[in-house]
Design a protein around this motif. Sequence first.
Motif, PDB file in Angstrom:
ATOM      1  N   HIS A 264      10.548  67.086  32.183  1.00  0.00           N
ATOM      2  CA  HIS A 264      11.113  66.259  31.111  1.00  0.00           C
ATOM      3  C   HIS A 264      11.497  64.875  31.642  1.00  0.00           C
ATOM      4  O   HIS A 264      11.310  63.865  30.956  1.00  0.00           O
ATOM      5  CB  HIS A 264      12.333  66.934  30.495  1.00  0.00           C
ATOM      6  CG  HIS A 264      12.004  68.116  29.638  1.00  0.00           C
ATOM      7  ND1 HIS A 264      10.987  68.100  28.727  1.00  0.00           N
ATOM      8  CD2 HIS A 264      12.565  69.349  29.546  1.00  0.00           C
ATOM      9  CE1 HIS A 264      10.922  69.270  28.106  1.00  0.00           C
ATOM     10  NE2 HIS A 264      11.866  70.048  28.589  1.00  0.00           N
ATOM     11  N   ALA A 265      12.048  64.829  32.849  1.00  0.00           N
ATOM     12  CA  ALA A 265      12.467  63.541  33.415  1.00  0.00           C
ATOM     13  C   ALA A 265      11.267  62.628  33.650  1.00  0.00           C
ATOM     14  O   ALA A 265      11.338  61.420  33.400  1.00  0.00           O
ATOM     15  CB  ALA A 265      13.220  63.779  34.720  1.00  0.00           C
TER      16      ALA A 265
ATOM     17  N   MET B 183      13.955  57.411  35.952  1.00  0.00           N
ATOM     18  CA  MET B 183      14.079  58.874  36.043  1.00  0.00           C
ATOM     19  C   MET B 183      15.428  59.368  35.547  1.00  0.00           C
ATOM     20  O   MET B 183      15.594  60.537  35.254  1.00  0.00           O
ATOM     21  CB  MET B 183      13.865  59.329  37.490  1.00  0.00           C
ATOM     22  CG  MET B 183      12.446  59.138  37.994  1.00  0.00           C
ATOM     23  SD  MET B 183      11.251  60.148  37.098  1.00  0.00           S
ATOM     24  CE  MET B 183      11.782  61.799  37.570  1.00  0.00           C
ATOM     25  N   GLN B 184      16.446  58.468  35.501  1.00  0.00           N
ATOM     26  CA  GLN B 184      17.786  58.819  35.004  1.00  0.00           C
ATOM     27  C   GLN B 184      18.362  60.031  35.730  1.00  0.00           C
ATOM     28  O   GLN B 184      18.918  60.952  35.125  1.00  0.00           O
ATOM     29  CB  GLN B 184      17.757  59.075  33.496  1.00  0.00           C
ATOM     30  CG  GLN B 184      17.347  57.865  32.683  1.00  0.00           C
ATOM     31  CD  GLN B 184      17.374  58.103  31.184  1.00  0.00           C
ATOM     32  OE1 GLN B 184      17.738  59.173  30.729  1.00  0.00           O
ATOM     33  NE2 GLN B 184      16.987  57.105  30.402  1.00  0.00           N
ATOM     34  N   ILE B 185      18.187  60.049  37.038  1.00  0.00           N
ATOM     35  CA  ILE B 185      18.784  61.133  37.827  1.00  0.00           C
ATOM     36  C   ILE B 185      20.293  60.940  37.817  1.00  0.00           C
ATOM     37  O   ILE B 185      20.783  59.858  38.143  1.00  0.00           O
ATOM     38  CB  ILE B 185      18.251  61.106  39.273  1.00  0.00           C
ATOM     39  CG1 ILE B 185      16.741  61.381  39.277  1.00  0.00           C
ATOM     40  CG2 ILE B 185      18.984  62.119  40.143  1.00  0.00           C
ATOM     41  CD1 ILE B 185      16.099  61.238  40.629  1.00  0.00           C
ATOM     42  N   PRO B 186      21.064  61.972  37.438  1.00  0.00           N
ATOM     43  CA  PRO B 186      22.524  61.821  37.357  1.00  0.00           C
ATOM     44  C   PRO B 186      23.129  61.436  38.697  1.00  0.00           C
ATOM     45  O   PRO B 186      22.673  61.884  39.760  1.00  0.00           O
ATOM     46  CB  PRO B 186      23.004  63.218  36.920  1.00  0.00           C
ATOM     47  CG  PRO B 186      21.802  63.849  36.299  1.00  0.00           C
ATOM     48  CD  PRO B 186      20.623  63.313  37.044  1.00  0.00           C
TER      49      PRO B 186
ATOM     50  N   ARG C 100       9.974  61.345  30.250  1.00  0.00           N
ATOM     51  CA  ARG C 100      10.890  60.316  29.733  1.00  0.00           C
ATOM     52  C   ARG C 100      10.700  59.001  30.500  1.00  0.00           C
ATOM     53  O   ARG C 100      10.683  57.922  29.906  1.00  0.00           O
ATOM     54  CB  ARG C 100      12.331  60.816  29.860  1.00  0.00           C
ATOM     55  CG  ARG C 100      13.380  59.867  29.288  1.00  0.00           C
ATOM     56  CD  ARG C 100      14.735  60.547  29.201  1.00  0.00           C
ATOM     57  NE  ARG C 100      15.146  61.090  30.487  1.00  0.00           N
ATOM     58  CZ  ARG C 100      15.379  62.393  30.720  1.00  0.00           C
ATOM     59  NH1 ARG C 100      15.235  63.271  29.758  1.00  0.00           N
ATOM     60  NH2 ARG C 100      15.763  62.804  31.918  1.00  0.00           N
ATOM     61  N   ALA C 101      10.512  59.101  31.822  1.00  0.00           N
ATOM     62  CA  ALA C 101      10.332  57.906  32.643  1.00  0.00           C
ATOM     63  C   ALA C 101       9.045  57.174  32.283  1.00  0.00           C
ATOM     64  O   ALA C 101       9.017  55.937  32.234  1.00  0.00           O
ATOM     65  CB  ALA C 101      10.319  58.299  34.120  1.00  0.00           C
ATOM     66  N   VAL C 102       7.987  57.926  32.019  1.00  0.00           N
ATOM     67  CA  VAL C 102       6.722  57.305  31.628  1.00  0.00           C
ATOM     68  C   VAL C 102       6.894  56.541  30.316  1.00  0.00           C
ATOM     69  O   VAL C 102       6.390  55.432  30.152  1.00  0.00           O
ATOM     70  CB  VAL C 102       5.612  58.374  31.495  1.00  0.00           C
ATOM     71  CG1 VAL C 102       4.354  57.772  30.871  1.00  0.00           C
ATOM     72  CG2 VAL C 102       5.288  58.972  32.861  1.00  0.00           C
TER      73      VAL C 102
END
Length: 469
Positions: free
Chosen positions: A376-377, A395-398, A380-382
Amino acid sequence: MLEDHKILVIDDDQDILLAAKLLLKRHFAAVDICNRPEQLPKLMAAGQYDAILLDMNFSPGESSSKEGLYWLQQVLEMDPDAVVVMITAHSAVELAVETMKYGATDFIAKPWQNEKVLATLSAAIKLRHSRREASMLRQSNEALIEVNQPHSEMIGESTHMQQVKRVIERAAPTDANVLILGENGTGKELVARDLHQQSHRRDKAFVAVDLGAVSENLFESELFGHAKGAFTGADKARVGRLLAANGGTLFLDEIGNIPLHLQAKLLTVLEQRQVTPLGSNKSQALDIRLVAATNVDREQLSDERLFRQDLLYRLNTVEIKLPALRERAGDIALIAQHYLHMHKRKYHKAELEFSATALREISRYEWPGNVRALRHAVERAVILSDGPFVESTDMQIPTSATFSETNPETDFMLGAASSNDHQDLDLEKAERELVSTALHRHNFNISQAAKALGITRASLYRRMEKYDL
């Protein structure tokens, strides 16, 4: 005698009924007789008939055949696959032929010839079986359309994954039941599909059932199927998932979450290798390869207060333990690259690649939701990326603050209320953040995340789909 064939004769003449029973009981397993057509609904609700002999007139002096036509229509409404042979006098043959336009299979004239009656019923029974097989096939196909998904390859070159692949190669050609253990998002359904693809059942159905999404009230109907009228709202018969998988592979995901009383019913079906749909009194043979999966750990499965040990023994002839993504960190970049290539084709961004920093951060992150969260990450990044490279921010890595010891749900609400000047009142955004935070805090364990949010599992699944989480 023709075994398992059941005949019903409806006629107002007791002599006709007696003669029919004396003739037919020598050739068929069961013969029911009745002189009151209004008993038809009750008789048909009690069991299915392979053929029905129905008189065309019941009231004294009646010869219009309207009564016979009425009850013919009632029978076909109750059971569209029923075969009905009309009984008529020689003088009303033309009327009997007319009833065939309304669904009658054939007719016999009184006084009848025994050979003619038997030949007509034998043909009718064959037609009945053909109709049932066609109906079952249609319903099975409908079920398969709902559950079959395209097969994706298993990706990974780590020692853990090589061990998993070796077990699959050895177990797949057999019919041994397989139990797959692993956290949410580790790819348990992929393993099940791989087992199916490498088995001799590969050309048959693969039916996947998420038991966590099936309510207790619908469990038996969903798995075992039901007859028309079995319960309120059952306006047509339905093939259960077990029979839809007949000849192929049945994958039962989240097996560890079903309650004990339903575990007992599932065990009975697996032991007897036959299933009886709700509202039916006729069992059907079951030939399936069973693969089950759960995110419940082995210790909980071994607790007889939570899981029947006789069912566990039935399920885990072969056991496969899937590693979490953090346990095979060397595979993370490989998997991320696979999904990047898949999604950049989907979203027409052919030149897009990971930056070196993004790839390094992806490989260092522990991914609580495992492969599912990584997939999913990447997607979303693409979508969000506006340059030639996917960056770490895409990538929105927490950050580490996301996993503080305080309650993230509470932190979010307090943070939102801390400043009226900067308060974000976007309700959907707030809900998305809460759902995302709960999923990460509970390592994408759907049951625990749903409980923390105070919603049902089904509601959480809907929100995950809505917000692409």
